[in-house]
Structure formats: structure tokens, C-alpha cells
Scaffold this motif. Structure first.
Motif, mmCIF file in Angstrom:
data_model
loop_
_atom_site.group_PDB
_atom_site.id
_atom_site.type_symbol
_atom_site.label_atom_id
_atom_site.label_comp_id
_atom_site.label_asym_id
_atom_site.label_seq_id
_atom_site.Cartn_x
_atom_site.Cartn_y
_atom_site.Cartn_z
ATOM 1 N N ASP A 177 12.287 9.153 4.317
ATOM 2 C CA ASP A 177 11.675 9.375 5.640
ATOM 3 C C ASP A 177 10.695 10.540 5.641
ATOM 4 N N TYR A 178 9.532 10.272 5.097
ATOM 5 C CA TYR A 178 8.441 11.248 5.028
ATOM 6 C C TYR A 178 7.203 10.601 5.651
ATOM 7 N N PRO A 179 6.505 11.299 6.559
ATOM 8 C CA PRO A 179 5.358 10.667 7.243
ATOM 9 C C PRO A 179 4.096 10.547 6.394
ATOM 10 N N GLY A 180 4.042 11.255 5.257
ATOM 11 C CA GLY A 180 2.909 11.117 4.346
ATOM 12 C C GLY A 180 3.320 10.350 3.107
ATOM 13 N N VAL A 181 2.425 10.267 2.117
ATOM 14 C CA VAL A 181 2.734 9.579 0.862
ATOM 15 C C VAL A 181 1.762 10.092 -0.195
ATOM 16 N N GLY A 182 2.178 10.030 -1.460
ATOM 17 C CA GLY A 182 1.367 10.567 -2.552
ATOM 18 C C GLY A 182 -0.056 10.013 -2.564
ATOM 19 N N PRO A 183 -1.037 10.880 -2.864
ATOM 20 C CA PRO A 183 -2.446 10.465 -2.829
ATOM 21 C C PRO A 183 -2.793 9.361 -3.829
ATOM 22 N N GLU A 184 -2.135 9.358 -4.989
ATOM 23 C CA GLU A 184 -2.462 8.316 -5.971
ATOM 24 C C GLU A 184 -2.054 6.939 -5.444
ATOM 25 N N HIS A 185 -0.932 6.879 -4.733
ATOM 26 C CA HIS A 185 -0.533 5.603 -4.116
ATOM 27 C C HIS A 185 -1.605 5.123 -3.136
ATOM 28 N N CYS A 186 -2.145 6.053 -2.333
ATOM 29 C CA CYS A 186 -3.160 5.671 -1.345
ATOM 30 C C CYS A 186 -4.371 5.066 -2.046
ATOM 31 N N HIS A 187 -4.735 5.687 -3.161
ATOM 32 C CA HIS A 187 -5.873 5.199 -3.944
ATOM 33 C C HIS A 187 -5.546 3.825 -4.560
ATOM 34 N N LEU A 188 -4.328 3.669 -5.045
ATOM 35 C CA LEU A 188 -3.924 2.388 -5.651
ATOM 36 C C LEU A 188 -3.834 1.282 -4.604
ATOM 37 N N LYS A 189 -3.567 1.652 -3.373
ATOM 38 C CA LYS A 189 -3.575 0.658 -2.294
ATOM 39 C C LYS A 189 -5.011 0.231 -1.986
ATOM 40 N N ASP A 190 -5.906 1.221 -1.822
ATOM 41 C CA ASP A 190 -7.297 0.901 -1.469
ATOM 42 C C ASP A 190 -7.983 0.086 -2.561
ATOM 43 N N THR A 191 -7.642 0.372 -3.835
ATOM 44 C CA THR A 191 -8.275 -0.363 -4.934
ATOM 45 C C THR A 191 -7.518 -1.663 -5.235
ATOM 46 N N GLU A 192 -6.476 -1.935 -4.460
ATOM 47 C CA GLU A 192 -5.691 -3.179 -4.559
ATOM 48 C C GLU A 192 -5.013 -3.371 -5.906
ATOM 49 N N ARG A 193 -4.755 -2.270 -6.614
ATOM 50 C CA ARG A 193 -4.003 -2.404 -7.867
ATOM 51 C C ARG A 193 -2.514 -2.543 -7.583
ATOM 52 N N VAL A 194 -2.047 -1.894 -6.514
ATOM 53 C CA VAL A 194 -0.636 -1.992 -6.137
ATOM 54 C C VAL A 194 -0.561 -2.581 -4.735
ATOM 55 N N LYS A 195 0.432 -3.453 -4.535
ATOM 56 C CA LYS A 195 0.665 -4.043 -3.222
ATOM 57 C C LYS A 195 1.814 -3.270 -2.566
ATOM 58 N N TYR A 196 1.668 -2.910 -1.300
ATOM 59 C CA TYR A 196 2.734 -2.189 -0.608
ATOM 60 C C TYR A 196 3.337 -3.075 0.471
ATOM 61 N N LEU A 197 4.662 -3.231 0.410
ATOM 62 C CA LEU A 197 5.384 -4.096 1.339
ATOM 63 C C LEU A 197 6.502 -3.273 1.961
ATOM 64 N N THR A 198 7.310 -3.928 2.804
ATOM 65 C CA THR A 198 8.393 -3.160 3.435
ATOM 66 C C THR A 198 9.735 -3.887 3.316
ATOM 67 N N ALA A 199 10.801 -3.102 3.460
ATOM 68 C CA ALA A 199 12.154 -3.639 3.656
ATOM 69 C C ALA A 199 12.780 -2.811 4.786
ATOM 70 N N SER A 200 13.577 -3.462 5.625
ATOM 71 C CA SER A 200 14.151 -2.783 6.790
ATOM 72 C C SER A 200 15.476 -2.099 6.430
ATOM 73 N N ASP A 201 16.003 -1.322 7.373
ATOM 74 C CA ASP A 201 17.342 -0.743 7.218
ATOM 75 C C ASP A 201 18.359 -1.846 6.904
ATOM 76 N N ASP A 202 18.306 -2.929 7.676
ATOM 77 C CA ASP A 202 19.275 -4.018 7.477
ATOM 78 C C ASP A 202 19.144 -4.649 6.089
ATOM 79 N N ASP A 203 17.893 -4.832 5.638
ATOM 80 C CA ASP A 203 17.669 -5.381 4.295
ATOM 81 C C ASP A 203 18.319 -4.480 3.239
ATOM 82 N N ALA A 204 18.149 -3.163 3.431
ATOM 83 C CA ALA A 204 18.673 -2.214 2.437
ATOM 84 C C ALA A 204 20.202 -2.223 2.434
#
Ligand SMILES: *Cc1c(COP(=O)(O)O)cnc(C)c1O
Length: 412
Positions: free
Chosen positions: A318-345
Motif C-alpha cells: 500500500d504505497y501511492p507511488g511506484v518505482g520510476p523504472e516500472h513507469c518507464h516499462l509501462k509507457d514503453t509497453e515492455r511490461v503489462k500491469y494488471l491487478t488482483a483484489s483483496d479477495d483474489d489474494a
């Protein structure tokens, strides 16, 4: 036979530019007092990361103190029940102290010792980073001050006890909301007051340059080991590699091992209880660019740009920010970011425990849940899925028993 996915886009920038940016993200946004101490860390790291003695000592520590390499494990029973895909787990839960965080804390501790520092300082939220850093301090014979919000101290008694038994001082942050943000303020203030004897040790691939790069490099061992192990076990690269993303250190370490390979990379963020601000902590799914703790990243924020409230059943996410390299990897579409909920976990937590005899940390259970979803989705298209199991679930036991019981209702 592994089905090789269509070639992903080539990875782009791997080292930050001279100002510490990965694309638009990262940098150094700190008060002037902090600039010189950060430069000192950067200069020392540039030399030491190429030093034979430093690298050899880190290798010895990993092998003899941490118990590395950790195994990669084929979750055959779970895989069979889900279909024809095969799930593999990189067992960071078997790293000393039960999670991946010690990988970068030992690196930071060794750096501190080479730099002649006497004391490691950091903040901690739920206490996981504090415990890992206190462990490193004990190993290196260094002092350790951990800043922690007064509210968190009351909630996390077992971790406070661990830090103190390991010889660290736990210093309460008593202003504002008395949680993580105030602890960061206090730790940085203490650092500015004595940057000669002390060194600030961050807990993830976040903060101002050089921390995102340095922590990623110390976590890279996870990806290097896993790649070698899965090649040996299956004869092939995996099709998909996945990890949970809080600040992003366990994911970045794992992904770093596969960035140049034709392998899909999936980061899993916590969707908590829903999509409204305050109900989740899925920074890259719902956030927009902003600045927090000295660096620029995707950020969950209020209308006025202040970091917003966050929630996840897994306190390490539960952190409102995220590492800068991840942000770059998202924008360049090298990594896909998805979610899982509390219930899923929660569901993945119980199912992995029952099917494989491995109780995962609730953080890691988000990635396990995503792997289970992938395996189910595509019964006619079997894939090899590698999950970074970032930590063990012992720390979550009391909470789970109190709120969900023994989990007998959760069946595959
Ligand atoms: C702290 C923690 C995380 C989240 O941190 P990252 O920097 O995103 O890896 C994940 N799993 C466990 C077990 C943790 O303790």
C-alpha cells in the motif's frame, strides 16, 4: 514445448540518465541539504559496483548468510488442477528472514560498511523493511535507527519486537497522522542532520536517484537465478513472468533477468476493495504523474497533487507511488500491469497453502492469483508461468485466522 510469444518490444533504457531519469520518471527532487549526501552514495556505488572485492563479499553473504540461491519450484499439483499450463515459483520466501527485502538490505549494509558509515537509518510502515534492515545492521555490526509512525508501532508489535531484539532502535514519528509518511519525514530529517556517520537505506526501487537503480541491481540476483533454474528445469524460457508490485523491488529484480528475452512480463498491483481513490493501491492502473519522496512517478493523488490514501490487504503493497523504472516499462509497453483484489489474494493464499504446502505472504498471493487466472483462462494454450513468490505468510497468520478462519471454504 514452450510456445514463444510474439516478440515483445525491445527493452528501452536500462540505466537512468545522468540526472537519474528512466524516461520521464525518477530524478532527484529533494531539499538542497540532501543533494550532497545522495551524490556521495552515487559516487561510492559507481566505484563499488565494479569492485571485485565488493562483489565477491556480496556473493559470500548471499550464499552463507542468506541461503541463496533460493530454489525455483514446480507447483505441479496446483498446475494440474487448473489446466495444462505449468506454474513455477521462485522461492524468495526461503531467503533468510522470509522475504526478498533482505537482498537489497544486505547490499545497502555492505555499501555502508565500505563507505565507513556507523549507522543505518530508514523508515518502515508495517515493519518488514525495518526488520530486514535491522538484520543487515546486526550482521555488519552497525547501529540501526528505524523511524516508524506511532500508529504503526501500536499495530505491528511483533515486528517492533523483532527489530529491537536484533539491536535496532525504533523511533516513533509523533506528528501528523503518525504513519509511514511521517516516518519518512523523520528519517530524512535525521539523515540531513548527520550524513557523515549515517546512511539512509530505502526499502524499495523508489526515492531519489541512485536508490531505484541501486535497489534494482541488488534484487537482480532473483531474476538471474530464476532464469538459469527454469532453463535447467524445463529446457526453455518461461512464457510469462509475474510478480506483485508495491514499490516494485521484487518485481524489478525478477524482470531485470528477463528484459532482453522474448518473455511476457506482468506486474500485479493491488486492486484492494474497489476502484475509488482510497480503496486500492493500483498506482499504475489509476494514477497519474506526480512527485513523491524525491522522485517522479505514476502517483495516486488528491485533486491538489498530494499523495492520496491507499488500501491493500497486503500492507507491503500500500504505497501511492511506484518505482520510476516500472513507469518507464509501462509507457514503453515492455511490461503489462494488471491487478488482483483483496479477495483474489485471500483465495490464492489459502489455495497455495492447501495444494502445495506453501503459505505465501499476502503480497505474493496477488501474483499467485494472477498466475492461477492465466492458467485457467487458456486451457488449450498451455504456458509456462514463473511467479516471484516474494515472501512467506507467517506474518499474516494472525490476521487471516481472525478475519477469514482456516480457509476450508476456499476450494479449487
Ligand atoms: C514489502 C514486500 C513486497 C512489496 O515491495 P516491493 O518493493 O514491491 O517488492 C512484496 N512482498 C513482500 C513479501 C514484501 O515484504
Amino acid at each position: 514445448m514452450s510456445i514463444v510469444p510474439a516478440n515483445p518490444k525491445p527493452s528501452t533504457q536500462r540505466t537512468p540518465d545522468s540526472n537519474g531519469f528512466f524516461g520521464n520518471y525518477g530524478g532527484i527532487f529533494v531539499p538542497p541539504d540532501l543533494e550532497a549526501p545522495l551524490k556521495e552514495i552515487q559516487a561510492a556505488y559507481e566505484i563499488l559496483s565494479r569492485s571485485h572485492d565488493f562483489i565477491e563479499e556480496l556473493r559470500r553473504i548471499r550464499k552463507h548468510f542468506q541461503g541463496r540461491p533460493t530454489p525455483t519450484y514446480h507447483a505441479a499439483r496446483l498446475s494440474k488442477k487448473l489446466g495444462s499450463s505449468q506454474i513455477y515459483l521462485k522461492r524468495e520466501d526461503l531467503n533468510h528472514t522470509g522475504a526478498h527485502k533482505l537482498n537489497h538490505c544486505m547490499g545497502e549494509g555492505l555499501l555502508a560498511r565500505y563507505m565507513g558509515k556507523k549507522k543505518l537509518i530508514a523508515e518502515t510502515g508495517a515493519g518488514q523493511h525495518g526488520v530486514a534492515l535491522a538484520t543487515a545492521a546486526a550482521y555488519f555490526g552497525l547501529e540501526c535507527d528505524i523511524y516508524m509512525g506511532e500508529v504503526d508501532i501500536a499495530k505491528q508489535a511483533p515486528n517492533v519486537a523483532r527489530m529491537e531484539i536484533l539491536g535496532a532502535r525504533v523511533i516513533p514519528a509523533t506528528h501528523g497522522l503518525k504513519t509511514l509518511k511521517e516516518a519518512v519525514d523523520s528519517a530524512l530529517m535525521a539523515y540531513v542532520q548527520d550524513p557523515v556517520d549515517q546512511i539512509y537505506c530505502i526499502g524499495s526501487v523508489v526515492g531519489p536517484h541512485p536508490f531505484p537503480m541501486l535497489v534494482r541491481d541488488f534484487q537482480h540476483i532473483v531474476g538471474i537465478e530464476a532464469r538459469e533454474q527454469i532453463l535447467e528445469m524445463t529446457g526453455n524460457l518461461p512464457d510469462i513472468v509475474t510478480a506483485c508490485v508495491g514499490g516494485g523491488s521484487n518485481a524489478m529484480g525478477m524482470f531485470a533477468g528477463f528484459l532482453d528475452d522474448p518473455v511476457e512480463l506482468h506486474g500485479v498491483e493491488p486492486n484492494g476493495k474497489g476502484s475509488k481513490l482510497g480503496e486500492h493501491s493500483a498506482t499504475m492502473t489509476y494514477g497519474k504523474e506526480g512527485i513523491i519522496h524525491g522522485f517522479r512517478c505514476y502517483l495516486l493523488q488528491e485533486e491538489n497533487g498530494e499523495p492520496g490514501p491507499v488500501h491493500s490487504i497486503a500492507s507491503g503493497l500500500d504505497y501511492p507511488g511506484v518505482g520510476p523504472e516500472h513507469c518507464h516499462l509501462k509507457d514503453t509497453e515492455r511490461v503489462k500491469y494488471l491487478t488482483a483484489s483483496d479477495d483474489d489474494a485471500v483465495r490464492a493464499f489459502y489455495i497455495l497453502s492447501r495444494e502445495e504446502g506453501i503459505i505465501p505472504a499476502l503480497e505474493s498471493a496477488h501474483a499467485v492469483s494472477h498466475a492461477m487466472r492465466l492458467a485457467r483462462e487458456n486451457p488449450d494454450h498451455p504456458r509456462t508461468i514463473l511467479v516471484n513468490l516474494s515472501g512467506r505468510g507467517d506474518k499474516d497468520m494472525d490476521y487471516m485466522i481472525e478475519h477469514y478462519g482456516t480457509g476450508a471454504d476456499y476450494q479449487l
